[in-house]
Write an enzyme that holds these catalytic residues in place. Sequence first.
Site, PDB file in Angstrom:
ATOM      1  N   HIS A  26       0.705  -1.045  -0.003  1.00 55.36           N
ATOM      2  CA  HIS A  26      -0.035  -0.072   0.046  1.00 55.36           C
ATOM      3  C   HIS A  26       0.933   1.221  -0.151  1.00 55.36           C
ATOM      4  O   HIS A  26       0.729   1.992   0.820  1.00 55.36           O
ATOM      5  CB  HIS A  26      -0.998   0.174   1.094  1.00 55.36           C
ATOM      6  CG  HIS A  26      -1.960  -1.123   1.350  1.00 55.36           C
ATOM      7  ND1 HIS A  26      -1.492  -2.094   1.756  1.00 55.36           N
ATOM      8  CD2 HIS A  26      -2.775  -1.649   0.896  1.00 55.36           C
ATOM      9  CE1 HIS A  26      -2.129  -3.261   1.730  1.00 55.36           C
ATOM     10  NE2 HIS A  26      -3.151  -2.597   1.041  1.00 55.36           N
ATOM     11  N   HIS A  67      -1.620  -1.315   6.997  1.00 54.92           N
ATOM     12  CA  HIS A  67      -0.895  -1.612   5.950  1.00 54.92           C
ATOM     13  C   HIS A  67      -0.068  -0.225   5.568  1.00 54.92           C
ATOM     14  O   HIS A  67       0.411  -0.496   4.219  1.00 54.92           O
ATOM     15  CB  HIS A  67      -2.657  -1.523   4.729  1.00 54.92           C
ATOM     16  CG  HIS A  67      -3.419  -0.098   4.809  1.00 54.92           C
ATOM     17  ND1 HIS A  67      -3.951   0.427   6.395  1.00 54.92           N
ATOM     18  CD2 HIS A  67      -3.950   0.261   4.592  1.00 54.92           C
ATOM     19  CE1 HIS A  67      -4.758   0.846   6.395  1.00 54.92           C
ATOM     20  NE2 HIS A  67      -4.953   1.710   4.627  1.00 54.92           N
ATOM     21  N   ASP A 145      -8.045   7.550   8.561  1.00 58.32           N
ATOM     22  CA  ASP A 145      -9.169   8.450   8.459  1.00 58.32           C
ATOM     23  C   ASP A 145     -10.555   7.328   7.920  1.00 58.32           C
ATOM     24  O   ASP A 145     -11.694   7.154   8.944  1.00 58.32           O
ATOM     25  CB  ASP A 145      -9.344   9.550   7.580  1.00 58.32           C
ATOM     26  CG  ASP A 145      -8.878   9.209   5.653  1.00 58.32           C
ATOM     27  OD1 ASP A 145      -8.335   8.064   6.084  1.00 58.32           O
ATOM     28  OD2 ASP A 145      -8.918   9.655   5.214  1.00 58.32           O
ATOM     29  N   LYS A 236      -3.117  11.172  -0.195  1.00 58.74           N
ATOM     30  CA  LYS A 236      -2.945   9.982  -0.527  1.00 58.74           C
ATOM     31  C   LYS A 236      -1.839  10.725  -1.892  1.00 58.74           C
ATOM     32  O   LYS A 236      -2.096  10.529  -2.968  1.00 58.74           O
ATOM     33  CB  LYS A 236      -3.897   9.392  -0.813  1.00 58.74           C
ATOM     34  CG  LYS A 236      -3.508   7.377  -0.234  1.00 58.74           C
ATOM     35  CD  LYS A 236      -5.126   6.908  -0.355  1.00 58.74           C
ATOM     36  CE  LYS A 236      -4.520   5.364  -0.118  1.00 58.74           C
ATOM     37  NZ  LYS A 236      -5.690   4.751   0.047  1.00 58.74           N
ATOM     38  N   ARG A 307     -18.908 -18.108  38.996  1.00 54.92           N
ATOM     39  CA  ARG A 307     -18.737 -17.142  38.114  1.00 54.92           C
ATOM     40  C   ARG A 307     -18.416 -16.173  40.091  1.00 54.92           C
ATOM     41  O   ARG A 307     -17.866 -15.940  39.735  1.00 54.92           O
ATOM     42  CB  ARG A 307     -20.153 -16.218  38.109  1.00 54.92           C
ATOM     43  CG  ARG A 307     -21.705 -15.944  39.143  1.00 54.92           C
ATOM     44  CD  ARG A 307     -23.070 -15.412  38.144  1.00 54.92           C
ATOM     45  NE  ARG A 307     -23.743 -16.256  38.532  1.00 54.92           N
ATOM     46  CZ  ARG A 307     -24.495 -14.932  38.966  1.00 54.92           C
ATOM     47  NH1 ARG A 307     -24.480 -13.479  38.907  1.00 54.92           N
ATOM     48  NH2 ARG A 307     -25.288 -15.366  39.393  1.00 54.92           N
ATOM     49  N   GLU A 355     -17.310  -4.460  25.040  1.00 59.73           N
ATOM     50  CA  GLU A 355     -16.523  -4.560  25.468  1.00 59.73           C
ATOM     51  C   GLU A 355     -15.334  -4.765  23.738  1.00 59.73           C
ATOM     52  O   GLU A 355     -14.300  -5.396  24.543  1.00 59.73           O
ATOM     53  CB  GLU A 355     -17.238  -6.277  24.843  1.00 59.73           C
ATOM     54  CG  GLU A 355     -18.131  -6.327  25.543  1.00 59.73           C
ATOM     55  CD  GLU A 355     -19.765  -5.893  25.224  1.00 59.73           C
ATOM     56  OE1 GLU A 355     -20.383  -5.693  26.260  1.00 59.73           O
ATOM     57  OE2 GLU A 355     -19.130  -4.962  24.239  1.00 59.73           O
ATOM     58  N   HIS A 404     -22.594 -16.137  32.865  1.00 57.76           N
ATOM     59  CA  HIS A 404     -23.842 -16.555  32.074  1.00 57.76           C
ATOM     60  C   HIS A 404     -24.242 -17.153  30.904  1.00 57.76           C
ATOM     61  O   HIS A 404     -24.694 -16.611  30.319  1.00 57.76           O
ATOM     62  CB  HIS A 404     -24.345 -14.719  31.788  1.00 57.76           C
ATOM     63  CG  HIS A 404     -24.919 -14.448  33.217  1.00 57.76           C
ATOM     64  ND1 HIS A 404     -24.113 -13.955  34.174  1.00 57.76           N
ATOM     65  CD2 HIS A 404     -25.814 -13.791  34.263  1.00 57.76           C
ATOM     66  CE1 HIS A 404     -24.715 -13.551  34.889  1.00 57.76           C
ATOM     67  NE2 HIS A 404     -25.141 -13.065  35.392  1.00 57.76           N
ATOM     68  N   ASP A 412     -33.950 -14.801  31.740  1.00 55.80           N
ATOM     69  CA  ASP A 412     -33.277 -13.516  30.500  1.00 55.80           C
ATOM     70  C   ASP A 412     -32.957 -13.654  28.805  1.00 55.80           C
ATOM     71  O   ASP A 412     -33.278 -12.690  28.215  1.00 55.80           O
ATOM     72  CB  ASP A 412     -32.190 -13.015  30.872  1.00 55.80           C
ATOM     73  CG  ASP A 412     -31.707 -12.660  32.487  1.00 55.80           C
ATOM     74  OD1 ASP A 412     -32.508 -12.391  32.781  1.00 55.80           O
ATOM     75  OD2 ASP A 412     -30.726 -12.700  32.500  1.00 55.80           O
TER      76      ASP A 412
END
Length: 606
Positions: A26, A67, A145, A236, A307, A355, A404, A412
């Site tokens: 690249h 890259h 970007d 670029k 747990r 997460e 869980h 649930d």
Amino acid sequence: MKQLNEISKLVRYYILSSTTRAGSGHPTTCLSSVELMVSLLFGGFFHFDADNPNNPNNDRLIFSKGHAAPLLYSLWTVAGKVSEEELLTLRKFGSSLEGHPVRAFPYSEASTGSLGQGLSIGVGMAVNGKYIDRLPYRVFVLIGDSEMAEGSVWEAIQLASHYRLDNLIGIIDVNRLGQRGETMYGHDLGAYERRISAFGWKTICIDGHNFEDIFKAYDEALKSDNPTMIIAKTIKGKGISFLEDKEGRHGVALTEIEFEEAIKELGEIKKVTASVKKPEKLSPSPQPIEKKEFSKKYRIGEMVATRCAYGEALVKIFSEFPDIVVLDAEVSNSTYAEVFKKYYPEIFFECFVAEQNMVGMAVGLALRGKIPFVSTFAAFLTRAFDHIRMAQYSKANIKFVGSHAGVSIGQDGPSQMGLEDIAMMRSILNSVVLYPSDAVSTEKLVREAAKHEGIVYIRTTRSATPVIYSYDEEFPIGGAKVLKASDKDLVTVVGAGITLHEALKAYEELKNKGIFARVIDLYSVKPLDVETLKKALSETKAIITVEDHYPAGGIGEAVKAEVCPDRVYSLACRKIPKSGTPEELLDYEEISAKHIIDLIMKLSRI
């Protein structure tokens, strides 16, 4: 500035020569970042002991836009740490100069290339420097970007602000063009500035090819009391007229003819070398943490959720493993990581419901020598799988804990039920997957996980289960426990976690009917105790695996693949689950004691 111009020209030459020789890469995305990186490394802002990449005082540079790896390698060629001959091995089999940065290259902080992850890794390294080792190193992250569209980038931005990481500096290369055309905001620097500053970051917009602008930006960033984002307008393909701001050139190397034309444009190339400023000689000065007593013992028959035992185990082993750091995604009162937080709040970091960033942050902490234990619901780890996948390439020493798990969580419903997690974590090369069934085995396996170098997954259960093991039992990785055995055993039932207790219930009922079954606790799902399983299969009619997980990639498939494809029967979750009591759902999915008995009775008639 004249020397930096000469270095920039040389770096462009190295980028073009290495990618042209490789026939791939690249080059245009590397060319747009040249002045930004040359200023950083050779302008006196970046402090790094080039003879000792592991020096704890070194500043850290992460190429989130992985890259642009040829630019990274070219910079270290100028610094005299990569020879021109080695540079031309770019992308060749056996070379450490791979297509995207990997840890085999000693000046690559992390394996990157899956976009949107570098800033999260930087957050982890910055947290380590500011709050744990308390060293003054800075963490710089080069960001493309295009990857600013990734949600994980914004997760990292908000957490960096929350923890006031003034030692973290992001550099966005706004070159307007992505792989197939213009990015979401093109060259609109204000669009980035408004959004990032809204999170509490200091933002600095500059011309990314103007050394005066760049120097001023780095000076400001190093004095900031907040995390800083330098937003640089770049071109670029900068420096080569027929590449500048041209679509269709992403990931396209120059032909030999184009290379010759480009070299003519660059003009005279001076093969200079430049040094990187070394850091101060300092030692980590972590805040003294008083080790606290936690002597709780579990009794046979006591009802304890695994747990809960996980959180308590962390406290118990901390004195033995003082590099432990605990991360949780705003469910620590359910994963019981809050037990550790109560005793050691200094090294517990709340990551909130983000997460992906939590996993990336753990990678950064691991790469600075810590042992992160990362917990959330097993179901929610699945959204961070790409970060987990990439962690293996950084050789990160991380322990994931998914609570869980399975339909046994009850009311649930399916959105909260981890039913794919074993398959996901088994797929990671050289990973370890552990599934304790009681509090004692959980405590022992948490210790084993901390001792093990590499990625470990521990699956915990929501419901309280009876303690079945005494403290003299050991649980080595790769082992299994034979709980019930006789020379009259008809079949072998293999359970893990919640289903082990269903297998034990089935055993007692069958024994009353004069039918005997061997029962094995497969607490180590990966690696398997193949020897024990093969022995059981040779001495009984069949193996029945029982798991609170979907069949694909689960325990049944693991046993069939590594032990024997024949005479292995799998009881697993094969329906879309729904709300209900744990007992109702285990029965509904046909993984309860009743269904184990039904299958054994069926096999007894064959």
